[in-house]
Design an enzyme around this catalytic site. Structure first.
Site, PDB file in Angstrom:
ATOM      1  N   PHE A 186       0.793  -1.225   0.000  1.00  0.00           N
ATOM      2  CA  PHE A 186       0.000   0.000   0.000  1.00  0.00           C
ATOM      3  C   PHE A 186       0.822   1.270   0.000  1.00  0.00           C
ATOM      4  CE2 PHE A 186       0.577  -0.659   4.641  1.00  0.00           C
ATOM      5  CZ  PHE A 186       0.977   0.606   5.031  1.00  0.00           C
ATOM      6  N   LYS A 219      -1.179  -7.113  -9.109  1.00  0.00           N
ATOM      7  CA  LYS A 219      -2.156  -7.241  -8.038  1.00  0.00           C
ATOM      8  C   LYS A 219      -1.970  -5.985  -7.184  1.00  0.00           C
ATOM      9  CE  LYS A 219      -3.628  -8.404  -3.793  1.00  0.00           C
ATOM     10  NZ  LYS A 219      -3.371  -7.560  -2.603  1.00  0.00           N
ATOM     11  N   CYS A 257      10.036   1.210   3.826  1.00  0.00           N
ATOM     12  CA  CYS A 257      11.028   0.255   4.304  1.00  0.00           C
ATOM     13  C   CYS A 257      12.421   0.851   4.384  1.00  0.00           C
ATOM     14  CB  CYS A 257      11.034  -0.999   3.432  1.00  0.00           C
ATOM     15  SG  CYS A 257      11.522  -0.689   1.726  1.00  0.00           S
ATOM     16  N   GLU A 275       9.408  -4.233  12.926  1.00  0.00           N
ATOM     17  CA  GLU A 275       8.971  -3.112  12.090  1.00  0.00           C
ATOM     18  C   GLU A 275       7.617  -2.588  12.557  1.00  0.00           C
ATOM     19  OE1 GLU A 275       9.428  -2.368   7.458  1.00  0.00           O
ATOM     20  OE2 GLU A 275       7.659  -3.598   7.857  1.00  0.00           O
TER      21      GLU A 275
END
Length: 505
Positions: free
Chosen positions: A151, A176, A285, A386
């Site tokens: 996302f 996708k 990230c 995370e």
């Protein structure tokens, strides 16, 4: 307000789904549902694969020159729509406008790199490798590529990391898209066909759940899978798809650390860390959530960081004055807040608490303010897992060696950073850190598209990373051709075991 129901795209056409399940897309600043996307059925996902497979032959046989010309045109189309796409990205995701523009620009950059495909795909050749034999090696496209999209970068990841090199190399794609942030990617696909004029079926797009996406891992028509998301999902995708003989690259979670030494330019280091930690609300990230600080300057540096963090304007994502926008959803906001609560329970010192932020006029938005924990110990989960939010964790160490060792014990190794004025320590860090992308006085060491996005350890599963030469190799396979032409002397000779390819004096 009427909520638009979006379609999925197969063979260049937008089709109404027959699904009974629809997934909401929200404006992160207001909390309002602005669209619904289909949880496409298995049959609909299969139709996207069939479309890409059908388009592959004609597209892969187009000349490199033709594909390159189309990539140049595509780059220009994207450039003309930067502001439109940035606003859409900002609205559905929560990035401030400057960050959203960056998302789109980081889709354009790999597209520019893809325009070099005639040179990037060049093979190698040698005449007379043995007497009368010549050998050449070429790079050729794989076939249909599946891209499974997260996302947090709805422009850059599908349309920068996945599509440009894949199609420039002659492949076709099934995306996708993320059901949480699909609108930017969908709009880009509209432009791909309507303004850039690509052949139908070169890129197809579905939205669905993990169940339907599983088809992409097992269908024999899919030759490679590129994925960005959680480590658990990445491991699963890598194992499942690789067991089917598919090529896989899985970019996964991170817990990037920065080491701040006592000789660092603290003001500059703090500015870089504020940007890298709180940019994109920490939902990237390559964020820098863990700061390993030398004890001699830890109090001073923590105070400086807090001073800068409290001055960040938290607000509506598409307000030009906003520096820290909302996170993607109420669920994700609550996830981050639970981590903050856990950090306090684990005994870390909560220096700045971002929970409970309210933005006037946007009371239903998904906001989390800047958060800072000090005295985070290595055993605490908050410093090792995370969080994907605007949360900074400070770990104190005595010296360089202790700091480096602590950083390298972390299971993730996407990026690592050092702030120092010492060339000796900078060089030692560069050589010894486990981080795949290293910053020396650089808070976000994301390389340009000409270099690979090279995460290590539990941050990546696969052999070839996205972008750079790795990206070209991932989307192509080697074909090596050995040639020999008969003449009057060789026509009647006996053919040996290795047919002339082994030669001795």
């Amino acid at each position: 307000m009427k909520i638009e129901r979006k379609r999925y795209c197969v063979n260049g056409e937008w089709i109404e789904s027959t699904t009974e399940r629809w997934m909401p897309v929200t404006d992160s600043s207001t909390g309002e549902v602005i669209a619904e996307v289909p949880c496409c059925t298995e049959k609909e996902v299969e139709s996207a694969i069939a479309s890409a497979q059908s388009a592959f032959k004609e597209w892969s046989e187009r000349s490199l020159s033709t594909r390159t010309q189309m990539m140049f045109k595509w780059r220009n189309v994207l450039t003309e729509h930067i502001e439109e796409l940035a606003l859409l990205c900002s609205r559905e995701l929560g990035k401030n406008l400057d960050e959203a523009r960056g998302d789109v620009l980081k889709a354009i950059e790999p597209t520019e790199f893809a325009c070099s495909i005639p040179a990037s795909m060049q093979g190698e050749a040698s005449l007379q490798v043995t007497n009368g034999f010549d050998t050449a090696s070429y790079r050729v496209p794989l076939g249909v590529i599946a891209g499974i999209v997260p996302f947090n970068f709805p422009a850059m990841i599908p349309w920068g990391w996945m599509v440009p090199l894949a199609i420039a190399a002659g492949n076709t794609v099934v995306l996708k898209a993320s059901s949480q942030t699909p609108l930017t990617s969908m709009r880009i696909l509209e432009l791909f066909y309507e303004e850039a004029g690509f052949p139908k079926g070169v890129v197809n797009l579905v939205t669905c759940s993990r169940k339907e996406a599983g088809i992409l891992l097992h269908d024999p028509r899919i030759k490679a899978v590129t994925f960005v998301g959680t480590t658990d999902a990445g491991k699963h995708i890598y194992c499942e798809a690789a067991s089917e003989g598919k090529r896989v690259q899985a970019q996964c979670e991170a817990k990037n650390h920065a080491l701040v030494l006592e000789d660092a330019d603290l003001e500059s280091a703090a500015n870089a860390i504020i940007n890298s930690t709180y940019g994109c609300a920490g939902m990237r990230c390559m964020a820098l959530p863990v700061i390993v600080v030398q004890e001699s300057i830890a109090d001073k540096f923590t105070s400086l960081l807090k001073e800068k963090a409290v001055n960040l304007k938290v607000g509506c994502a598409y307000d030009p004055e906003t520096k820290l926008g909302p996170v993607v959803s109420a669920r994700h906001r609550d996830h981050i807040c639970r981590w903050i609560e856990k950090g306090a329970e684990e005994g870390a010192k909560l220096v700045l608490d971002g929970r409970g932020v309210r933005v006037p006029g946007y009371e239903k938005g998904f906001f989390v303010g800047p958060t800072i924990f000090d005295f985070v110990e290595e055993y605490m989960e908050i410093g090792n897992r995370e969080i994907f939010g605007p949360v900074t964790l400070i770990k104190r160490v005595k010296n360089f060696d202790e700091g480096l060792a602590l950083m390298n014990r972390n299971p993730f190794a996407n990026g690592s950073v050092i702030f120092t004025q010492s060339g000796f320590y900078a060089r030692k860090f560069e050589m010894m850190t486990d981080g795949g992308m290293v910053g020396i006085n650089v808070g976000i060491p994301v390389p340009t598209a000409y270099f690979p996005f090279s995460g290590n350890k539990a941050s990546f599963f696969g052999d070839l990373h996205v972008l750079g030469k790795d990206g070209i190799r991932f989307y192509t396979r080697a074909k090596t051709v050995t040639k020999h032409w008969y003449d009057e002397n060789s026509r009647y000779k006996t053919v040996g075991t290795w047919e002339g390819t082994v030669e001795r004096d």
